[in-house]
Motif scaffolding. Structure first.
Motif, PDB file in Angstrom:
ATOM      1  N   GLN A  69       6.562   5.345   3.752  1.00 41.61           N
ATOM      2  CA  GLN A  69       7.485   5.110   4.866  1.00 41.61           C
ATOM      3  C   GLN A  69       8.880   4.741   4.364  1.00 41.61           C
ATOM      4  O   GLN A  69       9.886   5.234   4.874  1.00 41.61           O
ATOM      5  CB  GLN A  69       6.954   4.013   5.786  1.00 41.61           C
ATOM      6  CG  GLN A  69       5.753   4.432   6.592  1.00 41.61           C
ATOM      7  CD  GLN A  69       5.141   3.270   7.361  1.00 41.61           C
ATOM      8  OE1 GLN A  69       5.508   2.115   7.190  1.00 41.61           O
ATOM      9  NE2 GLN A  69       4.180   3.595   8.224  1.00 41.61           N
ATOM     10  N   ILE A  70       8.931   3.888   3.361  1.00 46.29           N
ATOM     11  CA  ILE A  70      10.234   3.496   2.802  1.00 46.29           C
ATOM     12  C   ILE A  70      10.917   4.696   2.166  1.00 46.29           C
ATOM     13  O   ILE A  70      12.116   4.921   2.358  1.00 46.29           O
ATOM     14  CB  ILE A  70      10.069   2.348   1.784  1.00 46.29           C
ATOM     15  CG1 ILE A  70       9.592   1.079   2.498  1.00 46.29           C
ATOM     16  CG2 ILE A  70      11.378   2.083   1.048  1.00 46.29           C
ATOM     17  CD1 ILE A  70       9.158  -0.031   1.562  1.00 46.29           C
ATOM     18  N   ALA A  71      10.165   5.487   1.400  1.00 49.88           N
ATOM     19  CA  ALA A  71      10.728   6.672   0.751  1.00 49.88           C
ATOM     20  C   ALA A  71      11.259   7.659   1.795  1.00 49.88           C
ATOM     21  O   ALA A  71      12.341   8.241   1.621  1.00 49.88           O
ATOM     22  CB  ALA A  71       9.678   7.337  -0.132  1.00 49.88           C
ATOM     23  N   ASP A  87       0.825  -1.204   0.000  1.00 44.44           N
ATOM     24  CA  ASP A  87       0.000   0.000   0.000  1.00 44.44           C
ATOM     25  C   ASP A  87       0.864   1.262   0.000  1.00 44.44           C
ATOM     26  O   ASP A  87       2.054   1.227   0.287  1.00 44.44           O
ATOM     27  CB  ASP A  87      -1.007  -0.004   1.153  1.00 44.44           C
ATOM     28  CG  ASP A  87      -0.368   0.084   2.527  1.00 44.44           C
ATOM     29  OD1 ASP A  87       0.723   0.637   2.653  1.00 44.44           O
ATOM     30  OD2 ASP A  87      -0.992  -0.394   3.490  1.00 44.44           O
ATOM     31  N   THR A  88       0.229   2.366  -0.328  1.00 42.69           N
ATOM     32  CA  THR A  88       0.965   3.628  -0.486  1.00 42.69           C
ATOM     33  C   THR A  88       1.578   4.107   0.825  1.00 42.69           C
ATOM     34  O   THR A  88       2.617   4.760   0.817  1.00 42.69           O
ATOM     35  CB  THR A  88       0.053   4.728  -1.048  1.00 42.69           C
ATOM     36  OG1 THR A  88      -1.094   4.862  -0.216  1.00 42.69           O
ATOM     37  CG2 THR A  88      -0.393   4.399  -2.458  1.00 42.69           C
ATOM     38  N   ASP A 107       9.816  12.366  -2.820  1.00 47.22           N
ATOM     39  CA  ASP A 107       8.849  12.201  -3.914  1.00 47.22           C
ATOM     40  C   ASP A 107       9.424  11.319  -5.014  1.00 47.22           C
ATOM     41  O   ASP A 107       8.725  10.454  -5.556  1.00 47.22           O
ATOM     42  CB  ASP A 107       8.439  13.559  -4.488  1.00 47.22           C
ATOM     43  CG  ASP A 107       7.594  14.375  -3.520  1.00 47.22           C
ATOM     44  OD1 ASP A 107       7.047  13.793  -2.563  1.00 47.22           O
ATOM     45  OD2 ASP A 107       7.492  15.604  -3.730  1.00 47.22           O
ATOM     46  N   ASN A 108      10.703  11.542  -5.358  1.00 49.33           N
ATOM     47  CA  ASN A 108      11.339  10.728  -6.393  1.00 49.33           C
ATOM     48  C   ASN A 108      11.467   9.266  -5.953  1.00 49.33           C
ATOM     49  O   ASN A 108      11.206   8.346  -6.729  1.00 49.33           O
ATOM     50  CB  ASN A 108      12.719  11.282  -6.757  1.00 49.33           C
ATOM     51  CG  ASN A 108      12.637  12.568  -7.542  1.00 49.33           C
ATOM     52  OD1 ASN A 108      11.618  12.873  -8.154  1.00 49.33           O
ATOM     53  ND2 ASN A 108      13.704  13.345  -7.516  1.00 49.33           N
ATOM     54  N   PHE A 109      11.875   9.059  -4.710  1.00 48.42           N
ATOM     55  CA  PHE A 109      11.968   7.691  -4.187  1.00 48.42           C
ATOM     56  C   PHE A 109      10.615   6.993  -4.256  1.00 48.42           C
ATOM     57  O   PHE A 109      10.502   5.836  -4.654  1.00 48.42           O
ATOM     58  CB  PHE A 109      12.472   7.683  -2.743  1.00 48.42           C
ATOM     59  CG  PHE A 109      13.906   8.076  -2.562  1.00 48.42           C
ATOM     60  CD1 PHE A 109      14.867   7.808  -3.531  1.00 48.42           C
ATOM     61  CD2 PHE A 109      14.307   8.718  -1.401  1.00 48.42           C
ATOM     62  CE1 PHE A 109      16.191   8.173  -3.352  1.00 48.42           C
ATOM     63  CE2 PHE A 109      15.635   9.083  -1.209  1.00 48.42           C
ATOM     64  CZ  PHE A 109      16.583   8.811  -2.187  1.00 48.42           C
ATOM     65  N   ARG A 110       9.577   7.723  -3.850  1.00 47.68           N
ATOM     66  CA  ARG A 110       8.218   7.168  -3.852  1.00 47.68           C
ATOM     67  C   ARG A 110       7.816   6.766  -5.271  1.00 47.68           C
ATOM     68  O   ARG A 110       7.295   5.657  -5.494  1.00 47.68           O
ATOM     69  CB  ARG A 110       7.236   8.183  -3.293  1.00 47.68           C
ATOM     70  CG  ARG A 110       5.821   7.658  -3.152  1.00 47.68           C
ATOM     71  CD  ARG A 110       4.865   8.706  -2.586  1.00 47.68           C
ATOM     72  NE  ARG A 110       5.311   9.231  -1.314  1.00 47.68           N
ATOM     73  CZ  ARG A 110       5.675  10.501  -1.109  1.00 47.68           C
ATOM     74  NH1 ARG A 110       5.648  11.372  -2.094  1.00 47.68           N
ATOM     75  NH2 ARG A 110       6.060  10.899   0.079  1.00 47.68           N
ATOM     76  N   ALA A 111       8.056   7.631  -6.239  1.00 51.66           N
ATOM     77  CA  ALA A 111       7.680   7.342  -7.626  1.00 51.66           C
ATOM     78  C   ALA A 111       8.450   6.139  -8.162  1.00 51.66           C
ATOM     79  O   ALA A 111       7.872   5.275  -8.838  1.00 51.66           O
ATOM     80  CB  ALA A 111       7.937   8.565  -8.496  1.00 51.66           C
ATOM     81  N   LEU A 114       9.823   3.658  -6.390  1.00 56.57           N
ATOM     82  CA  LEU A 114       9.345   2.457  -5.704  1.00 56.57           C
ATOM     83  C   LEU A 114       8.020   1.980  -6.287  1.00 56.57           C
ATOM     84  O   LEU A 114       7.839   0.782  -6.557  1.00 56.57           O
ATOM     85  CB  LEU A 114       9.194   2.711  -4.206  1.00 56.57           C
ATOM     86  CG  LEU A 114      10.485   2.818  -3.405  1.00 56.57           C
ATOM     87  CD1 LEU A 114      10.202   3.389  -2.016  1.00 56.57           C
ATOM     88  CD2 LEU A 114      11.151   1.457  -3.291  1.00 56.57           C
ATOM     89  N   GLN A 115       7.084   2.897  -6.487  1.00 55.16           N
ATOM     90  CA  GLN A 115       5.781   2.519  -7.033  1.00 55.16           C
ATOM     91  C   GLN A 115       5.916   1.929  -8.433  1.00 55.16           C
ATOM     92  O   GLN A 115       5.319   0.901  -8.732  1.00 55.16           O
ATOM     93  CB  GLN A 115       4.836   3.720  -7.062  1.00 55.16           C
ATOM     94  CG  GLN A 115       4.297   4.060  -5.701  1.00 55.16           C
ATOM     95  CD  GLN A 115       3.407   5.285  -5.726  1.00 55.16           C
ATOM     96  OE1 GLN A 115       3.622   6.220  -6.491  1.00 55.16           O
ATOM     97  NE2 GLN A 115       2.401   5.294  -4.861  1.00 55.16           N
TER      98      GLN A 115
END
Length: 83
Positions: free
Chosen positions: A8-10, A2-3, A30-34, A36-37
């Motif tokens: 949390q990881i980002a 889930d997001t 934000d870049n890490f999140r993108a 990872l997704q």
């Protein structure tokens, strides 16, 4: 995944940045999140609920197949007995 977990990881990744890059933390988060997704989507994973639903369906189908095989064997033996 889930997001919330991805967030949390980002954030954890961003917290590991050297002191000189702390000003970029928000942008890098934000870049890490993108990243990872997009990478997780490429893996074509299913949720635990989807997996369990499919496992239950497979189990029911397997049981029904066994019952049908038993019935078929019974009908075939009856047919041989008549012939």
């Amino acid at each position: 995944m889930d997001t919330r977990q991805i967030d949390q990881i980002a954030q954890r990744l961003a917290m590991t940045l050297p002191p000189g890059l702390k000003s970029l933390r928000h942008e890098l988060t934000d870049n890490f999140r993108a990243i990872l997704q997009s990478q997780l989507e490429r893996l074509d994973l299913v949720s635990r609920d989807q997996f369990e639903a499919q496992a239950a369906l497979l189990s029911r189908t397997s049981e029904r197949l066994k019952a049908l095989e038993t019935r078929l064997e019974s009908l075939e033996s009856q047919q041989r007995g008549r012939g």
